[in-house]
Design a protein around this motif. Sequence first.
Motif, mmCIF file in Angstrom:
data_model
loop_
_atom_site.group_PDB
_atom_site.id
_atom_site.type_symbol
_atom_site.label_atom_id
_atom_site.label_comp_id
_atom_site.label_asym_id
_atom_site.label_seq_id
_atom_site.Cartn_x
_atom_site.Cartn_y
_atom_site.Cartn_z
ATOM 1 N N ILE A 95 3.020 -0.616 8.976
ATOM 2 C CA ILE A 95 3.434 -1.695 9.873
ATOM 3 C C ILE A 95 4.262 -2.725 9.116
ATOM 4 N N ALA A 96 3.805 -3.082 7.910
ATOM 5 C CA ALA A 96 4.530 -4.062 7.104
ATOM 6 C C ALA A 96 5.942 -3.578 6.793
ATOM 7 N N GLN A 97 6.096 -2.321 6.413
ATOM 8 C CA GLN A 97 7.408 -1.753 6.131
ATOM 9 C C GLN A 97 8.285 -1.784 7.374
ATOM 10 N N HIS A 98 7.708 -1.411 8.496
ATOM 11 C CA HIS A 98 8.461 -1.324 9.749
ATOM 12 C C HIS A 98 9.043 -2.682 10.144
ATOM 13 N N TYR A 99 8.312 -3.746 9.850
ATOM 14 C CA TYR A 99 8.768 -5.074 10.256
ATOM 15 C C TYR A 99 9.428 -5.861 9.128
ATOM 16 N N GLY A 100 9.709 -5.199 8.009
ATOM 17 C CA GLY A 100 10.565 -5.813 7.011
ATOM 18 C C GLY A 100 9.885 -6.510 5.859
ATOM 19 N N LEU A 101 8.552 -6.396 5.730
ATOM 20 C CA LEU A 101 7.896 -6.963 4.556
ATOM 21 C C LEU A 101 8.265 -6.131 3.330
ATOM 22 N N PRO A 102 8.529 -6.760 2.184
ATOM 23 C CA PRO A 102 8.809 -5.980 0.975
ATOM 24 C C PRO A 102 7.632 -5.088 0.600
ATOM 25 N N THR A 103 7.866 -3.789 0.518
ATOM 26 C CA THR A 103 6.830 -2.829 0.133
ATOM 27 C C THR A 103 7.447 -1.798 -0.811
ATOM 28 N N ARG A 104 6.608 -0.892 -1.313
ATOM 29 C CA ARG A 104 7.108 0.191 -2.157
ATOM 30 C C ARG A 104 7.414 1.444 -1.325
ATOM 31 N N LEU A 105 7.489 1.307 -0.015
ATOM 32 C CA LEU A 105 7.824 2.423 0.858
ATOM 33 C C LEU A 105 9.333 2.496 1.072
ATOM 34 N N LEU A 106 9.830 3.706 1.336
ATOM 35 C CA LEU A 106 11.209 3.925 1.736
ATOM 36 C C LEU A 106 11.212 4.738 3.026
ATOM 37 N N ASP A 107 12.214 4.479 3.878
ATOM 38 C CA ASP A 107 12.343 5.177 5.155
ATOM 39 C C ASP A 107 13.094 6.494 4.982
ATOM 40 N N TRP A 108 12.532 7.567 5.548
ATOM 41 C CA TRP A 108 13.146 8.877 5.590
ATOM 42 C C TRP A 108 13.028 9.429 6.997
ATOM 43 N N SER A 109 13.555 10.613 7.211
ATOM 44 C CA SER A 109 13.453 11.246 8.525
ATOM 45 C C SER A 109 13.308 12.749 8.357
ATOM 46 N N PHE A 110 12.580 13.361 9.287
ATOM 47 C CA PHE A 110 12.559 14.817 9.344
ATOM 48 C C PHE A 110 13.900 15.364 9.833
ATOM 49 N N SER A 111 14.688 14.522 10.493
ATOM 50 C CA SER A 111 15.936 14.966 11.113
ATOM 51 C C SER A 111 17.136 14.710 10.212
ATOM 52 N N PRO A 112 17.883 15.750 9.829
ATOM 53 C CA PRO A 112 19.097 15.520 9.040
ATOM 54 C C PRO A 112 20.181 14.809 9.842
ATOM 55 N N LEU A 113 20.156 14.973 11.174
ATOM 56 C CA LEU A 113 21.162 14.296 11.996
ATOM 57 C C LEU A 113 20.898 12.795 12.058
ATOM 58 N N VAL A 114 19.646 12.402 12.087
ATOM 59 C CA VAL A 114 19.318 10.977 12.015
ATOM 60 C C VAL A 114 19.812 10.395 10.691
ATOM 61 N N ALA A 115 19.572 11.122 9.600
ATOM 62 C CA ALA A 115 20.058 10.660 8.294
ATOM 63 C C ALA A 115 21.577 10.586 8.278
ATOM 64 N N ALA A 116 22.240 11.564 8.919
ATOM 65 C CA ALA A 116 23.703 11.553 8.976
ATOM 66 C C ALA A 116 24.199 10.327 9.728
ATOM 67 N N TYR A 117 23.483 9.926 10.763
ATOM 68 C CA TYR A 117 23.896 8.721 11.482
ATOM 69 C C TYR A 117 23.834 7.499 10.569
ATOM 70 N N PHE A 118 22.735 7.356 9.824
ATOM 71 C CA PHE A 118 22.613 6.185 8.958
ATOM 72 C C PHE A 118 23.631 6.209 7.817
ATOM 73 N N ALA A 119 24.114 7.379 7.476
ATOM 74 C CA ALA A 119 25.160 7.474 6.451
ATOM 75 C C ALA A 119 26.530 7.113 7.005
ATOM 76 N N THR A 120 26.695 7.181 8.328
ATOM 77 C CA THR A 120 28.013 6.953 8.933
ATOM 78 C C THR A 120 28.043 5.749 9.866
ATOM 79 N N ARG A 121 26.931 5.109 10.104
ATOM 80 C CA ARG A 121 26.798 4.100 11.154
ATOM 81 C C ARG A 121 27.782 2.945 11.012
ATOM 82 N N THR A 122 28.098 2.534 9.782
ATOM 83 C CA THR A 122 28.997 1.385 9.596
ATOM 84 C C THR A 122 30.437 1.731 9.897
ATOM 85 N N GLY A 123 30.780 3.021 9.850
ATOM 86 C CA GLY A 123 32.168 3.415 10.053
ATOM 87 C C GLY A 123 33.084 2.990 8.929
ATOM 88 N N ASP A 124 32.498 2.636 7.788
ATOM 89 C CA ASP A 124 33.284 2.198 6.632
ATOM 90 C C ASP A 124 33.968 3.408 5.993
#
Length: 302
Positions: A95-124
């Motif tokens: 819960i703390a990670q989800h709402y932005g508290l500093p933790t030692r957790l990192l966000d991942w996904s089972f979905s490679p397409l979700v990861a692809a979105y986060f790699a391209t989302r800025t359109g930079d």
Amino acid sequence: MTDDTDAQSIVRAESWTELQDLVTAEMWMPDISRHRSPYVFRGVPHVDHTLETSINRFVGESGKWNFEPLLLRNFAQYAADEIDESQSIWHLLSIAQHYGLPTRLLDWSFSPLVAAYFATRTGDTDHDGAIWAVDYRQLHADLPDSYQSVLEMTETHMLDTHLLSNVTLDDEPRESGPDDAGSGLTRTLDDVTRIDELWQELWAPDEGSEDEYVVFFRPPAIDDRIANQSAVFSFQSDPRLLLDQWLADHPDCYRKIVIPGERKLEFRDKLDQMNVNHRTLFPDLEGLATWLKQYYQPQSGE
């Protein structure tokens, strides 16, 4: 590890077809006769972004690692009226990670397409993005015995907050009852009250420790974002660990798929057509507004 080994773990997706081939590689699992990837994925908009946790950035050069349990303890105290279930420190961490508290957790996904979105989302288009693909099965095979026993007992390769609670409380007394039924998985001790004790015993930085490990686990479905993003969290035994540097010593356990900057807008549009976009991954008004800006943003002509 040599530079040649590192180069073998880094691949480049020059086209949409090549990206699909790379993110779906090694999915066949003969032990269950199904296509199930042993990888979890994380997308980053800049290829040089490190896999640094928020607690690492928060503490920085101060060395005040005791702030980690302090933050979590105060979060538990002040969020008591907002959290329905807090009997596990792993649930609280999620819960703390989800709402932005500093933790030692990192966000991942089972979905490679979700990861692809986060790699391209800025359109930079000026910088390459990347998708990290980590084989959690291989990494979990080297976990300490307390984790291994739970994985073996439940015949799984992926942990969740309930299973992790049994790892944390492995050496603690517990009340047995009808629900025990020989499973060894029923715990009644409220380990949230032991935040400082657990941190000192298990998670405080240890200069002499060489037994570093990384655990991947499914967080509880706190809201629709968790479910829609097929979320997975990583937890590392040492908060100072930079996961990308640690993975460099485990080259057989990961791939880094580089997305060329000039392909970002194309890939993002194709993901949108597949219903993988900000509106579906962040199902609220902010997500809708961000998706509309991306969808209608004018592009300069060639």
